[in-house]
Design a protein around this motif. Structure first.
Motif: not given
Ligand SMILES: Nc1ncnc2c1ncn2[C@@H]1O[C@H](COP(=O)(O)OP(=O)(O)O)[C@@H](O)[C@H]1O
Ligand SMILES: [Mg+2]
Length: 342
Positions: A89-114
């Motif tokens: 249940g629930g969700r996690v937003l990073f700068e307003g973006r729902d992390l569960a909806r991000l593609p794997q590649s974007e999630m990897r980029r977030l983890r490395g950079r942001e």
């Protein structure tokens, strides 16, 4: 700003959240965890956890071992083993973006950079067969496309910034050639390599001696102030939180039980669990006497009682504490869920 399960005195979740957010100033949060629930093959691990972290803010997440702090952090990083763990249940937003909806590649980029993360055990997170320099330079090369040489120059800068003497020489060393404190500084340098907006530090100093602990925490605090880094600091050390955090969320048995400013939540706690934790801080006890500890243990997931999960260890439990979950109350500076508050 922070809030536990965001339910205001008027019963409306939004009311309490807005009220408390306004106190933190106008800055939009970088990270919003909204009613997050995690389960392990159907057994709840984390239930209805909500908090936010704004730029430049340091939020403490505290609670004894087994309360669900690390799984909450790993969920933000998208690093939970799913299965067996699931977001129920629930969700996690990073700068307003729902992390569960991000593609794997974007999630990897977030983890490395942001989002940077520092773990408790630097030895298990560093790779023993690569030099310190190559481990710091790798994320810089991958995420910013710098040449090997430019990335190593940046790595030396970072080592200087985290207080390692003679940074150029350190680049060629291997993790086993460093002390625990030096390895933890290297971990911080890796976490900061791409100038993240959010730093998650999960028990970053538990394995270190007291002096090094203080140095590392001062370092993280300084970086937060200088770079406007948002910081989620997970620890079971309330003394540390009281010293360097702006706000705190207290977790017990998978739930937030009290959340608010340091002055309110730790200075004059209302939840009996927070009260008990504060009473175990060395500085709140006369020297020479043994520190009090909270009797009993955190109930494991799957064995959490009905009502308040802390009731069985609480000296002030009422009958109702054992049967009915306590409602949320908020006084503006903090929110808490306790039937018989301190
Ligand atoms: N990978 C996992 N698989 C199964 N259970 C886990 C896993 N990680 C954590 N847990 C369980 O989730 C609960 C919360 O753990 P954790 O988040 O590590 O607590 P904390 O960090 O507050 O000490 C614990 O009961 C733990 O055993
Ligand atoms: Mg943990």
């Amino acid at each position: 700003m922070v809030l536990g399960t965001p339910r205001g005195a008027d019963g409306s979740p939004e009311h309490a959240l807005e009220h408390a957010s306004a106190r933190a100033g106008a800055r939009a949060p970088i990270l919003s965890v909204e009613s997050l629930s995690l389960s392990l093959r159907g057994t709840p691990l984390v239930e209805d956890v909500s908090f936010t972290v704004a730029p430049g803010e340091m939020l403490g997440l505290v609670g004894e071992s087994g309360c669900g702090k690390s799984v909450t952090a790993l969920s933000v990083m998208g690093l939970l083993p799913t299965p067996p763990i699931a977001v129920s249940g629930g969700r996690v937003l990073f700068e307003g973006r729902d992390l569960a909806r991000l593609p794997q590649s974007e999630m990897r980029r977030l983890r490395g950079r942001e989002i940077g993360m520092i773990f408790q055990e630097p030895m298990t997170s560093l790779n023993p067969v690569f030099t310190v320099g190559s481990q710091i330079a790798e994320p810089i090369r991958i995420h910013e496309g710098l040449s090997e040489k430019a990335a190593l120059a940046r790595a030396a800068d970072l080592l200087d910034r985290v207080g390692l003497p003679n940074p150029k020489a350190q680049l060629a060393r291997y993790p086993h050639q460093l002390s625990g404190g030096q390895r933890q500084r290297v971990m911080i340098a890796i976490a900061l390599a791409c100038s993240p907006k959010l730093l998650i530090a999960d028990e970053p100093t538990t394995a270190l001696d007291v002096t090094v602990q203080a140095q590392i925490l001062a370092l993280v605090d300084g970086l937060r102030r200088d770079m406007g880094l948002a910081c989620l600091l997970i620890t079971h050390d309330l003394g540390v939180v009281a010293e360097i955090c702006d706000r705190v969320c207290v977790m017990y048995a998978g739930r937030i039980v009290e959340a608010g400013t340091i002055e309110a939540a730790l200075g004059a706690p209302r939840h009996r669990y927070t009260r008990a934790l504060v009473d175990t801080i060395p500085s709140s006890n006369p020297p020479g006497r043994p520190l009090p500890s909270i009797p009993g243990n955190v109930p494991p997931p799957g064995a959490r009682p009905a009502g308040c999960a802390f009731a069985e260890r609480c000296g002030a439990a009422l009958d109702r504490c054992r049967s009915e979950p306590p409602p949320w109350e908020s006084d503006g500076a903090r929110a808490f869920a306790c039937w018989n508050p301190a």
